[in-house]
Design a protein around this motif. Structure first.
Motif, short mmCIF file in Angstrom:
data_model
loop_
_atom_site.label_atom_id
_atom_site.label_comp_id
_atom_site.label_asym_id
_atom_site.label_seq_id
_atom_site.Cartn_x
_atom_site.Cartn_y
_atom_site.Cartn_z
N LYS A 45 0.85 -1.18 0.00
CA LYS A 45 0.00 0.00 0.00
C LYS A 45 0.88 1.24 0.00
O LYS A 45 2.03 1.19 0.45
N ARG A 46 0.31 2.34 -0.48
CA ARG A 46 1.07 3.59 -0.55
C ARG A 46 0.21 4.75 -0.08
O ARG A 46 -1.02 4.69 -0.03
N THR A 47 0.91 5.82 0.28
CA THR A 47 0.24 7.03 0.73
C THR A 47 0.09 7.99 -0.43
O THR A 47 0.55 7.73 -1.56
N GLN A 48 -0.53 9.10 -0.17
CA GLN A 48 -0.63 10.15 -1.17
C GLN A 48 0.71 10.89 -1.28
O GLN A 48 1.57 10.78 -0.41
N TRP A 58 1.98 13.27 6.20
CA TRP A 58 0.93 12.48 5.55
C TRP A 58 -0.26 12.24 6.47
O TRP A 58 -1.39 12.37 6.05
N MET A 59 -0.04 11.85 7.68
CA MET A 59 -1.10 11.56 8.65
C MET A 59 -2.09 10.54 8.07
O MET A 59 -3.31 10.72 8.13
N GLU A 60 -1.57 9.45 7.52
CA GLU A 60 -2.41 8.44 6.90
C GLU A 60 -2.29 7.13 7.68
O GLU A 60 -1.25 6.83 8.28
N ARG A 61 -3.37 6.37 7.63
CA ARG A 61 -3.47 5.10 8.36
C ARG A 61 -3.64 3.96 7.36
O ARG A 61 -4.59 3.93 6.59
N LEU A 62 -2.69 3.03 7.38
CA LEU A 62 -2.71 1.89 6.47
C LEU A 62 -2.89 0.62 7.29
O LEU A 62 -2.21 0.43 8.31
N ILE A 133 11.80 9.20 9.27
CA ILE A 133 10.36 9.10 9.06
C ILE A 133 9.71 8.71 10.38
O ILE A 133 10.22 7.87 11.12
N GLY A 134 8.58 9.34 10.68
CA GLY A 134 7.84 9.07 11.91
C GLY A 134 6.68 8.12 11.67
O GLY A 134 5.82 8.40 10.82
N LEU A 135 6.66 7.01 12.42
CA LEU A 135 5.64 5.98 12.23
C LEU A 135 5.05 5.59 13.58
O LEU A 135 5.72 5.63 14.61
#
Length: 1032
Positions: A45-48, A58-62, A133-135
């Motif tokens: 999966k990828r982010t925008q 990004w603040m995205e949840r995968l 990168i922050g995860l």
């Protein structure tokens, strides 16, 4: 008994991509348009894309589905960052910006996750990557309820797992300690003033795994098949190693294993793959195992019990428990030593009632020649039903008709100490089961609690006397720990006070303690309590690194009778009001520091450097295997009747968070344990500690005095000194320093192996990384404060392990952790001095060799030195490579003299073999009488005088150097600056190589051309003035 089908559970892994920092510009315009690709278990999966930003957010949840939760720790999560070519000025591909590889052992459960910044790694050696990168990575389980099934009638409920209690025995004779044992017993630790001690938290027991075994029913009488639960004695993370093969080399897994996770102080095992290892470091010991499950169809009886006899060996079970079906259950395992095989095995059932006229209920006899032998890794042997028959042992003739009825379910096999049933079995080598069994312990999860005291407002403080400043301080009490801030600064009209100070405490899970915050006015002689508040520790936020901001909070201060204050404070009427009322508020910032490693061992003897937060752990680099074979020649520690001595020895090993304890071998000076344990190694520069103790706690439940276990000796082994995949078997002396001097208590025989891939890059990369976690260098803790926190950590660990069953005594924990490693001792000071002399011995040897060259004692060597000196002066570019080559040759030469076995304790290095009696008395008696104190003080003054003289000489040499140009001695300064001018002119006109050759040949000239008196330059330097003549 019919069982419900297992619930369908789906585990999902969540990766929250928060942001990135300081990325490399790749779009040709000085920026990057970054997006993130996450790959897990074949799911991608990828982010925008964030356009033109080197610090994208990004603040995205995968979400990803975990295919097999049991093997999740073996999976890898790949996170890659790319630059989107569609938003670049010129580019035909998505440029690589960095990647991160995260192992399954670093995943945390939902609710325990934290924001972690991972540095971006290169894809190959020539890549140019920077940034981080922050995860947030965590997992959770979704449970689908199973279809309901009606339970068939008549099936009894499953038996509950219970640990076997003490075997009822007659009270034995309690021995007395020998003189050596009394002398070597550690003195009680200095008591700590406990301000507010919270009661020990209630801990839930381990939930063991169950293995369902279908029994074999008898054809007559018919019974419905039952399901028997065979309990695994250990959860996976603390399970003993099982036998896999007899090979010497160990194949390492390519992916790391995880460890048990601690949630609120309760050990919840993850789905982990247990560490497999060959059980080949110790000698196999044969045991006859008898598992007694339950009985049915017995005649009316009360509290029946089982006797297991094989020759002279006999064991008795606890009274059976009734599950409501009328069928007694025991579910116990007996381990009888099979060193001298007996022909038969007798298992008999007895009535536990005292008033029973005929207590014998029946028995079963086995021919041991037909007993199967279980080899690892075979599964457990299924128990079977056997009909009870026969007569009572010792009574001639059969029992009366109708008296012997029923069946008993047992299984009998022959195995070794590697059997998983051995640790929890009734062992003939250890009769007092609750204090003599082998056990594996886990240290509690320790945190640093940082309490930042910012300010207080609306505080009612009376005005101080004229000329006296406000002295308002904050005192924080957390259990037995207490800390106080410095004096505050006053702002405003005298009701606002500022501190901006951090106080650090040690806390352990479960975080159930309360922190008491006291605001005190110490302007007068007697401190006045202004207000207080109680803050739960579990409300503090967890922080993983220094970049994570923690929000501060305001807490209302109260004053009233509900606050428990010291008696001297309660007597003051100014501190206690008529009831709880508002008397101000205090501004605090509380955080649990997960980026630190809480030191409970000395820094130079540490066995683990991992931070508290599991998300920051790195994968293990190998496995450490330890075989505790036995001891020999132990001195007697107890005196029995008739003057006979005895020793009941057991061994304790500690590495990382895992403690292991062998079973106690009763009344033996040459005990044989033959137990093997395994640890995962995350850093090779760590130390394994092994201690041997004499068991006294097993007599505490039998009316004896509650004594502590006596120490016999300990051994330390540094893991980095072990060759990879090589087994070492050797004996180490057990040395103890007593008031009477050094004493050898015996020897312990160990086998150790460090299994890892010898050429694994991660192993060698570890040597270039910092020892402690990142936070220790970015926000370091002072040395003095670190020692205070270490004492609190030792106290916490000792209290935790003392609540285990069997307890690991406080004296054992303090001895293993070297709680008194930094106390003053003349012997230790001498040892450190001689260590320094050993370090500089090479320089002394070099000076002696150079002096022998100057004296032309070996003309050939001196001529070769002249030639080498000429070559190096004429070709100075060869100096560095020649020195490196010499160091290489020296290292290869010393390979012949390398240590063949890991080193243990060194009595000569410790200065224990030459220590004087008065020095020992000072080390073991910290509070002597007045006369002894005066004698020690005079001796200390003598030593301090020598140190003072050395320091004065060093200061004088430095002042003479300053006097060269300070004109304190005008004539000496004129001579020195004139000489410097002449040297400058000479070096400007003469080639420097010629000057170097001349100086070297002058230094190496023959003794016939030398003056035996000191050289003029040294005489000139010694005549320079110092400031010693100005001292009073």
């Amino acid at each position: 008994m019919a069982t419900l089908p297992p619930s369908a559970t789906t585990r999902k892994l969540v990766v929250e991509v928060i942001d990135a920092r300081d990325l490399l510009p790749k779009d040709g315009l000085g920026t990057s348009s970054a997006y993130v690709v996450v790959d897990f278990a074949g799911q991608r999966k990828r982010t925008q894309t964030i356009p033109r930003d080197l610090n994208p957010q990004w603040m995205e949840r995968l979400e990803f589905i975990v295919p097999d939760p049991s093997s999740m720790v073996l999976e890898e999560l790949d996170v890659e960052v790319y630059n989107d070519r569609r938003l670049s000025a010129a580019g035909h591909k998505n440029h690589f910006l960095g990647r991160v590889r995260i192992y399954g052992s670093q995943f945390s459960r939902r609710g325990e996750e934290g924001l972690v910044y991972f540095p971006l790694e290169k894809r190959n050696l020539l890549s140019w990557i920077r940034g981080e990168i922050g995860l947030k990575i965590y997992y959770y389980d979704e449970t689908v309820p199973p279809p309901e099934e009606k339970q068939p009638e008549g099936d009894p409920p499953p038996a509950e797992s219970q640990a076997p209690p003490e075997e009822p025995k007659e009270l034995p004779e309690i021995p007395a300690p020998t003189d050596a044992a009394v002398e070597m017993q550690l003195p009680p630790p200095v008591p700590v003033v406990v301000v507010e001690e919270s009661p020990p938290p209630h801990l839930s027991a381990h939930v063991p795994h169950h293995v369902m075994v279908q029994p074999v029913p008898e054809p007559d009488p018919p019974h419905s098949p039952d399901v028997i639960e065979v309990h695994d004695p250990y959860p996976p993370e603390v399970r003993k190693t099982q036998t896999t093969s007899n090979s010497e080399r160990v194949r390492m897994p390519r992916r790391p294993h995880s460890r048990a996770r601690t949630i609120s102080g309760r050990f919840v095992p993850d789905s982990v793959e247990p560490v497999q290892s060959t059980y080949d470091l110790v000698e196999p010991m044969k045991y006859l195992f008898v598992r007694v499950v339950k009985a049915r169809g017995l005649r009316a009886c009360e509290s029946p019990f089982v006797k297991v006899s094989a020759g002279i060996q006999s064991k008795r079970s606890r009274p059976a428990r009734d599950t409501g079906t009328g069928n007694p259950e025991w579910n116990e395992v007996f381990a009888l030593s099979n060193g001298r095989p007996e022909p038969t095995l007798e298992i008999s059932v007895w009535d536990g009632s005292i008033n029973s006229p005929d207590p014998f209920l029946g028995g079963v006899c086995f021919d041991l020649s037909d007993v199967p032998v279980r080899d690892q890794p075979d599964g457990p042997l299924a128990p079977q039903w056997y009909r009870l028959e026969g007569s009572e042992p010792g009574r001639a003739g059969p029992a009366g008709p109708g008296q012997i009825t029923g069946d008993i379910m047992v299984s009998v096999w022959i195995g070794t100490q590697a059997d998983e049933s051995f640790p929890e079995s009734w062992n003939t080598d250890a009769p007092y089961a609750s204090y003599t069994r082998s056990k594996v312990y886990q240290s509690p999860k320790l945190w640093y609690l940082r309490a930042s005291v910012i300010e207080a407002q609306d505080v009612r403080i009376p005005s101080p006397l004229p000329g006296m400043p406000y002295d308002v301080r904050v005192k924080i009490q957390l259990g037995f720990q207490s800390a106080r801030t410095r004096r505050s600064t006053v702002t405003g009209s005298g009701s606002t006070f500022t501190w901006m100070e951090d106080l650090i405490f040690v806390v352990s899970e479960p975080l159930e303690e309360n922190m008491v915050v006291l605001v005190e006015d110490r302007t007068t002689k007697e401190p006045l309590l202004v207000g207080h508040t109680i803050v739960p520790v579990n409300c503090a936020e967890q922080r993983l690194d220094e970049r994570q901001m923690v929000a501060s909070k305001w807490f209302n201060l109260e004053s009233g009778p509900g606050h428990q204050m010291p008696s001297n404070m309660c007597a003051n009427p100014h501190m206690v009001g008529s009831g709880p009322n508002y008397c101000g508020r205090i501004h605090l910032r509380l955080c649990l520091e997960g980026g630190y490693h809480v030191l409970d061992e000395a820094a130079h003897l540490c066995s683990d450097y991992r931070p508290t937060a599991k998300q920051l752990w790195k994968p293990p680099i190998g496995t450490l295997e330890l075989g505790l074979i036995g001891a020999r020649g132990l001195l007697p520690m107890k005196n029995k009747s008739g003057g006979k001595g005895s020793t009941d020895a057991y061994c304790v090993a500690k590495y990382g968070k895992k403690w292991v304890r062998t079973r106690t071998i009763m009344d033996s000076f040459d005990p044989k344990w033959n137990e093997q344990y395994t640890w995962q190694v995350y850093d090779p520069c760590t130390v394994l500690t092994i201690g041997v103790f004499d068991n006294w706690r097993m007599f505490s439940d039998m009316g004896g005095e509650n004594r502590s276990d006596y120490r016999i000796g300990k051994v330390r082994i540094r893991v980095s000194t072990l060759e990879s995949n090589r087994a070492y078997t050797c004996s180490y002396p057990l040395l103890v320093l007593l008031r009477s001097g050094l004493k050898k208590m015996g020897e312990v025989q160990l086998a150790v192996r460090f299994a890892c891939n010898g050429l694994l890059p991660d192993t060698y990369t570890t040597y270039t990384q910092p020892i402690l976690p990142r936070m220790h260098y970015l926000r370091p803790i002072g040395v003095t404060q670190q020692e205070v926190l270490r004492g609190a950590a030792i106290h916490t660990v000792a209290a935790w392990l003392e609540r285990a069953e069997p307890p690991l005594g406080r004296e054992v924990v303090r001895y293993m952790l070297d709680a008194d490693a930094h106390t003053w001792s003349v012997r230790r000071s001498k040892s450190n001095w001689f260590r320094i002399m050993g370090v500089v011995a090479w320089a002394v040897s070099l000076a002696r060799w150079l002096d022998s060259v100057r004296q032309w004692r070996n003309p050939v060597t001196t001529i070769l030195v002249h030639v080498l000196y000429l070559v190096l002066v004429w070709y100075p570019e060869l100096v560095v490579p020649t020195a490196a080559l010499y160091v290489f040759v020296i290292g290869v030469w010393y390979y012949r003299f390398r240590p063949r076995v890991p080193a243990g304790m060194d009595a000569r290095l410790s200065q224990a073999d030459t220590v004087e009696a008065d020095e020992l008395e000072e080390e073991f008696d910290p509070v002597p009488g007045p006369d002894v104190i005066r004698a020690r003080y005079e001796r200390l003054r003598t030593l301090a005088g020598r140190v003072q003289r050395v320091i004065g000489d060093l200061a004088a040499q430095g002042e003479r150097v300053q006097a060269l140009v300070s004109w304190r001695d005008p004539r000496a300064t004129r001579i020195f600056i004139g000489f410097c001018l002449a040297v400058a002119l000479a070096l400007y006109t003469v080639p420097p190589k010629m000057v170097a050759v001349a100086l070297g040949f002058y230094f190496l000239r023959h003794p016939m051309f030398r003056d035996p008196m000191p050289p003029p330059a040294l005489n000139f330097f010694r005549r320079l003035p110092s400031l010693s003549d100005r001292l009073l």
